[in-house]
Write a protein that holds these residues in place. Structure first.
Motif, PDB file in Angstrom:
ATOM      1  N   VAL A 291      19.605   0.536  -0.293  1.00  0.00           N
ATOM      2  CA  VAL A 291      19.075   0.107   0.999  1.00  0.00           C
ATOM      3  C   VAL A 291      18.022   1.115   1.474  1.00  0.00           C
ATOM      4  O   VAL A 291      16.900   0.746   1.836  1.00  0.00           O
ATOM      5  N   GLY A 292      18.371   2.403   1.446  1.00  0.00           N
ATOM      6  CA  GLY A 292      17.486   3.430   1.984  1.00  0.00           C
ATOM      7  C   GLY A 292      16.218   3.601   1.156  1.00  0.00           C
ATOM      8  O   GLY A 292      15.103   3.512   1.676  1.00  0.00           O
ATOM      9  N   LEU A 293      16.375   3.827  -0.142  1.00  0.00           N
ATOM     10  CA  LEU A 293      15.191   4.019  -0.983  1.00  0.00           C
ATOM     11  C   LEU A 293      14.373   2.734  -1.030  1.00  0.00           C
ATOM     12  O   LEU A 293      13.143   2.772  -1.020  1.00  0.00           O
ATOM     13  N   GLY A 294      15.067   1.583  -1.080  1.00  0.00           N
ATOM     14  CA  GLY A 294      14.350   0.306  -1.103  1.00  0.00           C
ATOM     15  C   GLY A 294      13.434   0.178   0.107  1.00  0.00           C
ATOM     16  O   GLY A 294      12.249  -0.137  -0.022  1.00  0.00           O
ATOM     17  N   LEU A 295      13.984   0.449   1.274  1.00  0.00           N
ATOM     18  CA  LEU A 295      13.191   0.368   2.504  1.00  0.00           C
ATOM     19  C   LEU A 295      11.999   1.318   2.479  1.00  0.00           C
ATOM     20  O   LEU A 295      10.876   0.941   2.786  1.00  0.00           O
ATOM     21  N   MET A 296      12.275   2.577   2.126  1.00  0.00           N
ATOM     22  CA  MET A 296      11.213   3.589   2.176  1.00  0.00           C
ATOM     23  C   MET A 296      10.126   3.274   1.148  1.00  0.00           C
ATOM     24  O   MET A 296       8.932   3.321   1.460  1.00  0.00           O
ATOM     25  N   LEU A 297      10.544   2.924  -0.060  1.00  0.00           N
ATOM     26  CA  LEU A 297       9.559   2.603  -1.109  1.00  0.00           C
ATOM     27  C   LEU A 297       8.758   1.359  -0.730  1.00  0.00           C
ATOM     28  O   LEU A 297       7.545   1.314  -0.912  1.00  0.00           O
ATOM     29  N   ALA A 298       9.437   0.349  -0.203  1.00  0.00           N
ATOM     30  CA  ALA A 298       8.730  -0.888   0.150  1.00  0.00           C
ATOM     31  C   ALA A 298       7.758  -0.659   1.295  1.00  0.00           C
ATOM     32  O   ALA A 298       6.779  -1.393   1.436  1.00  0.00           O
TER      33      ALA A 298
ATOM     34  N   ILE B 119       0.836  -1.191   0.000  1.00  0.00           N
ATOM     35  CA  ILE B 119       0.000   0.000   0.000  1.00  0.00           C
ATOM     36  C   ILE B 119       0.873   1.244   0.000  1.00  0.00           C
ATOM     37  O   ILE B 119       1.770   1.387   0.818  1.00  0.00           O
ATOM     38  N   ARG B 120       0.619   2.144  -0.922  1.00  0.00           N
ATOM     39  CA  ARG B 120       1.362   3.400  -0.964  1.00  0.00           C
ATOM     40  C   ARG B 120       0.769   4.369   0.053  1.00  0.00           C
ATOM     41  O   ARG B 120      -0.436   4.417   0.257  1.00  0.00           O
ATOM     42  N   ASN B 121       1.662   5.105   0.667  1.00  0.00           N
ATOM     43  CA  ASN B 121       1.230   6.123   1.612  1.00  0.00           C
ATOM     44  C   ASN B 121       0.424   7.197   0.878  1.00  0.00           C
ATOM     45  O   ASN B 121       0.761   7.581  -0.228  1.00  0.00           O
ATOM     46  N   ASN B 122      -0.635   7.654   1.485  1.00  0.00           N
ATOM     47  CA  ASN B 122      -1.555   8.584   0.840  1.00  0.00           C
ATOM     48  C   ASN B 122      -1.035  10.019   0.915  1.00  0.00           C
ATOM     49  O   ASN B 122      -0.846  10.559   1.996  1.00  0.00           O
TER      50      ASN B 122
ATOM     51  N   LEU C 185       7.982  -1.685  -8.186  1.00  0.00           N
ATOM     52  CA  LEU C 185       7.100  -0.544  -8.425  1.00  0.00           C
ATOM     53  C   LEU C 185       6.989  -0.167  -9.899  1.00  0.00           C
ATOM     54  O   LEU C 185       5.915   0.141 -10.394  1.00  0.00           O
ATOM     55  N   ARG C 186       8.121  -0.123 -10.592  1.00  0.00           N
ATOM     56  CA  ARG C 186       8.112   0.247 -12.009  1.00  0.00           C
ATOM     57  C   ARG C 186       9.230  -0.508 -12.709  1.00  0.00           C
ATOM     58  O   ARG C 186      10.202  -0.897 -12.078  1.00  0.00           O
ATOM     59  N   SER C 187       9.101  -0.698 -14.022  1.00  0.00           N
ATOM     60  CA  SER C 187      10.264  -1.255 -14.709  1.00  0.00           C
ATOM     61  C   SER C 187      10.450  -0.630 -16.068  1.00  0.00           C
ATOM     62  O   SER C 187       9.557  -0.028 -16.639  1.00  0.00           O
ATOM     63  N   ARG C 188      11.662  -0.760 -16.577  1.00  0.00           N
ATOM     64  CA  ARG C 188      12.070  -0.074 -17.800  1.00  0.00           C
ATOM     65  C   ARG C 188      13.261  -0.838 -18.348  1.00  0.00           C
ATOM     66  O   ARG C 188      14.236  -1.049 -17.650  1.00  0.00           O
ATOM     67  N   GLY C 189      13.170  -1.276 -19.604  1.00  0.00           N
ATOM     68  CA  GLY C 189      14.296  -1.962 -20.226  1.00  0.00           C
ATOM     69  C   GLY C 189      14.448  -3.386 -19.719  1.00  0.00           C
ATOM     70  O   GLY C 189      13.633  -3.892 -18.949  1.00  0.00           O
ATOM     71  N   VAL C 190      15.510  -4.010 -20.165  1.00  0.00           N
ATOM     72  CA  VAL C 190      15.727  -5.424 -19.873  1.00  0.00           C
ATOM     73  C   VAL C 190      16.234  -5.611 -18.442  1.00  0.00           C
ATOM     74  O   VAL C 190      17.143  -4.907 -18.000  1.00  0.00           O
ATOM     75  N   GLU C 191      15.625  -6.552 -17.720  1.00  0.00           N
ATOM     76  CA  GLU C 191      16.140  -6.957 -16.412  1.00  0.00           C
ATOM     77  C   GLU C 191      17.088  -8.128 -16.637  1.00  0.00           C
ATOM     78  O   GLU C 191      16.698  -9.150 -17.190  1.00  0.00           O
ATOM     79  N   PHE C 192      18.338  -7.947 -16.238  1.00  0.00           N
ATOM     80  CA  PHE C 192      19.319  -9.011 -16.445  1.00  0.00           C
ATOM     81  C   PHE C 192      19.466  -9.848 -15.184  1.00  0.00           C
ATOM     82  O   PHE C 192      19.721  -9.312 -14.104  1.00  0.00           O
TER      83      PHE C 192
END
Lengths: 352, 352
Positions: B219-226, B4-7, B257-264
């Motif tokens: 680590v930081g953005l991953g935690l906050m976004l998750a 759930i995204r924060n409102n 959350l989003r993707s773009r291009g090839v995931e290797f």
């Protein structure tokens, strides 16, 4: 900030305690041919220098298993043999003196063979890691989960395998649930902690090359560690194992669990930066690479954020137009021209 | 896995919606001299090609502010002017056509000046970002928090600044709470979400060089976004801004959350690997770098985990002794010698 670690049973892998609140240990895996003793010992040494506390080796045949007897005495950290399909290799590796083996009890040849391996490990006080990898799941388990290696499928597979071992009375177990999908791995690790107190080896497997592997491992391990999961970690990179160990330490530091060596703080530079920051930052990292003390060193490009950050660090520099300010433990100690900045900073750090 | 995204309230920065459940947008900041229009426009173009959706520029003087009038029409994405100390530069940048400004309302010259800036931004529908940076906090706020930029201190500072703006009736605001300490930043971001519905720009500032910055930001953005926080992100690296954009995308993909291009997907190699995997993985990444479709491509070194992973990917190869297997959407399509593997894989990916 502190957080609560998930409660797990404590096991000993050689000299390293895993679980039960022990520090999260750093693992890596050699990519040399294990039968090449000299190359393998040299690589183990490099990974230990980079911070590895447990090293795993692939054991593909009997010669590789026998070589372990020569490798074990040369290693300053506990070794783990990674074995697939052949239970005799597992026993042979244990006889050669490794402190742990990683097997898949489901592909080792039935309950009787699992018992033989568990007995050999038990007699030596060795650890068995049960590894579940999203890329090599049992067909039957996959079939029960819509054909995909979901978190539930991975946990079910691990529980099945642990049961095989525990039925023999063996308890010196850790598990690893590794998926190539980060959030799936996180979900499996959370589920496992609800199901068992067996300590967890964390990793995001097949994470990709150094760039995408670093990001995926940092996001995944960061999340799991910050939620209190994980007793030992391995970062998987398509890159030398030394890089894996270094990255693992950087992740442990970022979540505030452990630290080792200098933490470098530097800014991304912007139009405000009037000095050669990239160069200076690289030079500072290189000069201080051997420092083991957990110090914080800041290399900042401007006078907006620079002095503030540099003051919060143990030592730091903030660039101005033609010279930089050197800070030590919050105090400005000297104003120095660019070409002498790194020398002065290095001296101040070594004085600490 | 979903979460759930924060409102938050929704604002528009030029063509990009931020907050209110809009996709988390990717930002970066140029490090050219903004007065060098050609270099700045070229760098903006490169960052956009790498995935930047909003680009920020430092505006140090009037000439830089005036150059924005030439830069804005050449940019395909909204631009934000980063301004310190001088409210007139903020007004001038807005007149030059930027869609947003980043200021510190606390150092722009008092309530009257803040009002002038807010009026200029309001008249143009521009966004004001209130930035709090642990390296440049107000002395008074620090003093109330034991002298350190704690999470509470950062939130208090941001709330003070937002109040200055909101008192003028201005609402088109986003905030950024950035610390060089990852877990401290995470704590501040959580606290902010309890205090306000103003959308958040996430970042871990002064994160360090490309290596440690990538780990700390992930680590930081991953935690906050998750945890559902964050409406737009910037990865700060002491490295070119294109790298920042690429890293941000890799993080967004890792948390699902989003993707773009090839995931290797590729494996770290071990003693089981009998082919030139590092080389092949690098070659595959290079050959498929231009593919924009969100495909998953696996390059695996052995027959233990290889086929399983390669099957879960859209396309993949798994190495054997002298040749590799090529998989497409779960089916094994061909066995190919090493020297033709990348050609065949590329062809199959382009056919998808």
């Amino acid at each position: 900030m502190s957080f609560i670690r998930n409660n797990t049973r404590s096991i000993k892998l050689g000299s390293v305690t895993i679980g039960g609140g022990a520090p999260v240990s750093v693992q890596t895996m050699t990519n040399t041919d294990t039968r090449d003793v000299a190359a393998t010992v040299a690589q183990i040494g490099r990974t230990v220098a980079a911070g590895a506390e447990i090293v795993r080796l692939a054991v593909l045949d009997e010669r590789a298993a026998d070589c372990l007897a020569e490798i074990v005495p040369e290693s300053s950290v506990p070794l783990v043999a990674d074995i697939h399909f052949d239970w005799r290799l597992a026993v042979r590796a244990l006889e050669a003196g490794v402190d742990g083996i990683r097997i898949n009890p489901g592909n080792i040849g039935g309950a009787d063979k699992v018992r033989r391996v568990a007995e050999a490990a038990g007699a030596r006080g060795a650890v068995i890691r049960v590894g579940v990898n999203s890329g090599s799941m049992e067909k039957e388990v996959l079939a029960r989960h819509g054909g995909h290696p979901t978190a539930e499928a991975m946990v079910e597979s691990a529980l099945d395998k642990v049961r095989l071992l525990e039925e023999t009375g063996f308890r010196n177990i850790k598990v690893a649930l590794k998926g190539s999908n980060v959030m799936n791995t996180v979900a499996a690790v959370r589920l496992w902690a609800e199901a068992s107190d067996i300590p967890q080896h964390l990793g995001v497997t097949e994470a990709g090359d150094a760039f995408s592997g670093t990001v995926k491992s940092s996001v995944g391990l960061g999340l799991m560690l910050a939620e209190g999961f994980g007793d030992t970690v391995r970062v998987s990179l398509t890159a030398p194992p030394e890089e894996e160990a270094r990255t693992a330490w950087e992740i442990l530091r970022a979540v505030g669990l452990r630290s080792r060596g200098v933490e470098f703080i530097s800014c991304p530079t912007c139009g405000r930066c009037e000095g050669p920051l990239f160069q200076l930052a690289a030079e500072v990292r290189q000069r201080l690479g051997d420092v083991k003390a957990p110090l914080k060193v800041a290399v900042m490009g401007c006078i907006v954020n620079g002095p503030g950050e540099a003051k919060e660090a143990d030592a730091g520099i903030a660039l101005g137009r033609e010279s930089g300010l050197v800070f030590v433990r919050g105090r400005q100690v000297e104003k120095v021209p660019f070409d002498r900045l790194v020398d002065v900073l290095e001296q101040e750090v070594r004085n600490l």
